[in-house]
Design an enzyme around this catalytic site. Structure first.
Site, mmCIF file in Angstrom:
data_model
loop_
_atom_site.group_PDB
_atom_site.id
_atom_site.type_symbol
_atom_site.label_atom_id
_atom_site.label_comp_id
_atom_site.label_asym_id
_atom_site.label_seq_id
_atom_site.Cartn_x
_atom_site.Cartn_y
_atom_site.Cartn_z
ATOM 1 N N HIS A 97 50.985 -25.434 -52.779
ATOM 2 C CA HIS A 97 50.165 -24.396 -53.404
ATOM 3 C C HIS A 97 49.027 -25.083 -54.135
ATOM 4 C CE1 HIS A 97 52.698 -21.003 -52.590
ATOM 5 N NE2 HIS A 97 53.753 -21.678 -52.978
ATOM 6 N N CYS A 146 45.826 -23.278 -50.280
ATOM 7 C CA CYS A 146 44.757 -22.347 -50.598
ATOM 8 C C CYS A 146 43.600 -23.144 -51.204
ATOM 9 C CB CYS A 146 45.217 -21.321 -51.625
ATOM 10 S SG CYS A 146 46.653 -20.394 -51.081
#
Lengths: 375, 621
Positions: free
Chosen positions: A144, A186
């Site tokens: 992440h 991301c």
């Protein structure tokens, strides 16, 4: 004439033999998240691990960092397996996986120590990145992330500046020849924005402001099995075998926006060679360069090879000069502001003197009895 | 000089406030009621969404096919139950063991303070049976609970059958990371309370329960099931718990996701969900559902076993299968699949449910109103009390200042102590007496029930209720008697001081109640605030007296019962309503003693004395 042609041809091949500057390959594969719902990050990393092993890099040259709580998680309906495709064709965990840093050992400190080589003497050999200045290193990270950082295991982060500095330390310690950095998180492109060391090529799954999406939801296991970008990279890598001539430009085309929803990005300005001359197997495989000839080739010292390497050296020097230490915190770039014009202030002593004069005049005029109105 | 220290400016400010006060109060009250009614309309409602990352966006596929087995178990259970008359403990133990669980029993007993007419029980003793499915590869640190409450009047046979079939199915799976406890309780909520108290090793309600032999770790979530038929047409979900506590919204979102996935018809408050939120129909139906939820939450009753779990911060829901006259029916397999899916998703949890809201209102199953959006309604209502108190303070101070001015040059000190001294003593007496009446209202009915049954031909429960009503009505006669205690030279302005104190007391109480149980706070505020604000000794006394009686807590309870049945489309006649009111009073007192419900003590010890103060203000001489 025929003999001279053949001679020229083998010499040309011999020159091509030494075209890329590396003699060994390493891979550092990092999965930075733990917990059952991050199953896909472990599956991503293990899939890349499988491909890299298939193409020839041995376990002794792979540093695999995984949270490793997926295969034996009590929630796994198929214990001791990690699947990357919902057809359950391939168990990427297998029975010969060698995880070097598992569970809570995957920390920012350990990762940076592996990269820079500043490791305590008691560290076992399998946990070290023993690369030299002729090593091509593949670094794959997934987890992440956000704009400028990557989250490690829910408790810490590594910023893009720290990563860039780590790579610079590697360069200065001559720990790599060329580096390929792939990141699937991301806003992944933010992680390679700050690199400033030479010979680094970087790929990311999404641009700043975009999210990387997951793929393959599996109702039997109950989680997503893979991320999109790595899924399509893997499809691409399935067609590579050790003697493929596919080059990096093809890798840049993998996963267009129609399939990936996010826009993958890449960065090649720090890389010396043209990407179309860089083979996939330069980084993903460990190609032993063995050519069998029946001819004898005399390698001239001052022509062909040495010249080309000397030229490369010159090119290196030419290119090295313009590179300087990047500004650590380019505030103007970050805040996108024009520098403010500073107003002119009179010098300090002058102000002090002015106030002293004012106070003296005040007391002279009004006398000392007015002091009590001030204090 | 400053605004508040300058006497001239201060008088001007005071006059401004006094002039604007009445319109501001009316405006504030209207704003509060309008805001509340607007809560069901789109800008204030939002769509629900899953906040917990671990429960994730992927669906799990359900594999439950044990419908026949469930029906078989249900028939056996019904037969054994008819034979033994109570819960067939031995049969349940045997069956749970054959299914593969670790089985334990727990016995409990309780003597209720007075006989319960609705459930026909007085000295209750029973046995709970529970089986634990241990997680195959995890340490038993956390657990989930599936519970079925059984009592003599509600047959829950199919629910028990489904519980056993699900237990058999779950036992064959290897992916459980938490233990699952399958609990069958006797005497429905009493059994659940006994089990919970023994599990958490506390004793809050005075129930005697034997300690638990088997335990499974901290409970993360619980689902209670009530099914009385082989097929259902819809599943109704109940969220309101004891004292108005609510489970985490994520649990409801989970249920709703599985309803959508399985195509089940799910209802909230017994009402179908309107799909059309763009026109006016959806919000209007949402308003009805919202009002029903407000009334249920305000009553503070545990509307199912889940209500008792909430006290221990275990998120819980109750699912009720409804079999109505619709054509499309779902069988036990569909309900079983929903439960299987929910438990599988709850299995993925790593922490307690905490990401989503704990305080919310539900106009529909897929819409919610968060606390930040509904609190202003209560705020506006309490503002009225604050404004009135401010006005009274200024009037009192003006009266004091006026006396100063007419008193002339002699220092104000000569006049202040008598005015203040009389004020204090004339306040203490009504306060103490009202509070004493409240204490009497709380203690006497249950204490004096046996004395009452000796002298009057009534049953104990009726005696309690009638004593309650008698003491309540006796309070109305107070003002005539308190005047014996109050000193005769009470000044004319003394009622202002009493009203000021009463307003602040009411505002404090309602404010504190609204924070934890918004529905109760808002309901009481909506009725009590206007009459509290306008009450004064001068003016039309009979009108004010009627208004005050109509907005007293008991009358609010009566009115909300009528409203509740009206919203459920089963309106009551006056006689039925009165009977229901008496039953509600008895249930309220009983639940306070058996589960620790706080509505009865709040009304008796807090709001009734406050209301009596206003009654005293009205009849001030």
């Amino acid at each position: 004439m025929w003999a001279s042609f053949i001679c020229w041809w083998t010499q040309d091949q011999a020159e091509q033999f030494f075209r890329s500057g590396h003699t060994n390959n390493w891979a550092v594969l990092v999965c930075t998240s733990r917990f059952w719902f991050n199953y896909r990050h472990v599956a991503n990393t293990l899939s890349v691990y499988r491909s890299v092993k298939r193409l020839g890099i041995p376990d002794s040259h792979i540093v695999l960092m995984l949270a490793d709580d997926m295969a034996c998680n009590p929630r796994n309906p198929k214990p001791a397996t990690v699947f990357s495709h919902k057809n359950m064709e391939l168990n990427v965990y297998g029975d010969d996986v060698e995880v070097d840093y598992r569970s809570y050992e995957v920390t920012v400190e350990n990762f940076l120590r592996v990269l820079t080589g500043r490791i305590p003497p008691s560290t076992p050999r399998s946990k070290r990145l023993l690369s030299d200045d002729r090593s091509n290193i593949l670094i794959y990270m997934t987890g992440h992330g956000g704009n400028g950082f990557l989250k490690f295991q829910d408790s810490e982060e590594i910023t893009n500046i720290e990563l860039a500095d780590a790579f610079e330390q590697m360069w200065q310690k001559r720990r790599y020849n060329e580096l390929l950095f792939i990141i699937d998180t991301c806003q992944g492109a933010s992680m390679y924005e700050r690199f400033y060391s030479p010979n680094i090529m970087a790929l990311a799954s999404s641009q700043v402001g975009e999210d990387s999406l997951s793929h393959q939801p599996d109702p039997a296991i109950g989680v997503h099995l893979m991320d999109r970008y790595t899924f399509y990279v893997l499809e691409f890598l399935e067609e590579i075998n050790p003697d493929s001539q596919t080059n990096m430009n093809d890798l840049f085309q993998v996963c267009p926006k129609s399939l990936c929803v996010s826009t993958p990005g890449h960065r090649t300005d720090l890389f010396q060679r043209d990407p179309k001359n860089v083979l996939i197997t330069d980084f993903f495989g460990s190609v032993r360069k063995v050519e069998i000839t029946t001819e004898t080739i005399s390698l001239q010292r001052d022509s062909g090879i040495m010249e080309s390497s000397h030229e490369e050296g010159q090119r290196d020097e030419e290119l090295m000069e313009p590179l300087k230490y990047a500004e650590q915190l380019p505030v103007a770039q970050i805040i996108h502001q024009k520098p403010k014009l500073k107003d002119w202030h009179p010098p300090g002593g002058f102000i002090l003197g002015l106030w002293a004069l004012i106070i003296m005049v005040f007391f002279k005029t009004y006398g000392i009895k007015h002091m009590k109105f001030i204090f | 000089m400053g605004l508040l220290s300058d006497p001239v400016r201060r008088r001007a400010l005071a006059r401004l406030v006094l002039r604007l006060n009445a319109p501001l109060c009316v405006l504030s009250y209207v704003a509060g009621i309008t805001w509340f009614l607007a809560l069901a309309f789109p800008p204030l409602t939002q769509r629900t969404y899953m906040s917990e990352n671990a429960m994730g966006s992927t669906m799990v596929e359900e594999q439950f096919v044990g419908g026949d087995r469930a029906r078989g178990f249900a028939r056996d259970f019904a037969a054994h139950r008819r034979k033994s008359g109570a819960l067939p403990v031995a049969w349940l133990e045997r069956t749970m063991q054959s299914v593969g669980l670790e089985v334990y029993t727990q016995s409990f007993s309780r003597q209720l303070p007075f006989p319960d007419e609705t459930h026909e029980r007085y000295m209750v003793s029973g046995t709970n049976v529970y089986g634990i499915l241990r997680a195959p590869r995890a340490a038993s640190t956390e657990s989930l609970v599936l519970t079925v409450p059984c009592s003599s009047d509600s047959t829950n046979n199919q629910a028990v059958g489904l519980l056993l079939a699900l237990a058999a199915h779950f036992r064959g799976q290897i992916y459980w990371a938490k233990d699952i406890i399958f609990l069958v309780t006797e005497h429905d909520l009493l059994g659940t309370e006994a089990w919970l108290e023994a599990y958490h090793d506390v004793n809050v309600t005075g129930i005697q329960s034997s300690p638990l032999q088997g335990r499974a770790g901290a409970i993360q979530a619980a689902v209670a099931l009530e099914l009385s038929s082989d097929v259902v047409t819809s599943l109704d979900v109940a969220v309101e718990g004891l004292n108005g506590q609510l489970p985490n919204l994520d649990l409801l979102n989970l249920f709703q996701t599985f309803c959508q996935k399985g195509g089940l018809l799910c209802t909230l408050q017994g009402k179908l969900q309107s799909q059309d939120w763009t026109s006016l129909d959806g919000p209007l139906q949402g308003l009805q559902t919202l009002l029903l939820m407000v009334l249920r939450q305000a009553s503070g009753r545990p509307h199912g076993p889940h209500g008792l779990f909430l006290r221990y911060r275990v998120e819980a829901l109750t699912l009720r299968g409804i079999n109505s006259f619709r054509q499309y029916k779902y069988d036990l397999v569909a309900v079983g699949k929903t439960l299987e899916g929910m438990f599988r998703k709850l299995n993925h949890l790593l922490e307690r449910l905490h990401q989503s809201f704990f305080l919310y209102l539900l106009p529909a199953l897929s819409r919610f109103v968060s606390i930040g959006l509904y609190m202003p309604a209560a705020g506006f209502l309490l503002l009225v009390l604050g404004l009135k108190a401010l006005e009274l303070w200024m009037q009192l101070h003006e009266a004091g200042v006026g006396l100063e001015e007419t008193g002339g040059g002699s220092g104000p000190s000569a006049l202040h102590p008598p005015a203040q001294g009389v004020g204090l003593t004339s306040l203490v007496a009504p306060l103490l007496i009202s509070q004493a009446m409240g204490v009497a209202l709380y203690i006497l009915p249950v204490l004096g029930q046996h004395v009452a049954t000796q002298h009057f031909p009534v049953a104990e429960a009726e005696a309690v209720v009638l004593t309650l009503l008698a003491i309540y009505a006796a309070g109305l006669a107070l003002p005539h008697s308190t005047h014996w205690v109050v000193s005769p030279q009470a000044p004319d302005r003394g009622w202002m001081a009493l009203k000021l104190v009463a307003l602040i007391y009411l505002a404090l109480q309602l404010g504190c109640i609204a924070l934890t149980n918004f529905s109760l706070g808002f309901l009481l505020a909506a009725t009590m605030v206007p009459t509290a604000a306008v009450t004064k000794p001068h003016g039309p006394r009979p009108l004010y007296a009627a208004l005050l009686v109509l907005t007293s807590p008991a009358a609010t309870l009566l009115g909300s019962l009528f409203l509740w049945r009206e919203l459920q489309e089963a309106p009551l006649s006056l006689a039925e309503g009165w009977q229901l009111f008496l039953t509600a009073l008895a249930q309220g007192v009983l639940e306070h003693y058996t589960y620790g419900a706080l509505l009865f003590p709040l009304l008796a010890l807090g709001l009734y004395p406050c209301w009596l103060l206003f009654w005293n203000v009205l009849f001030w001489k």
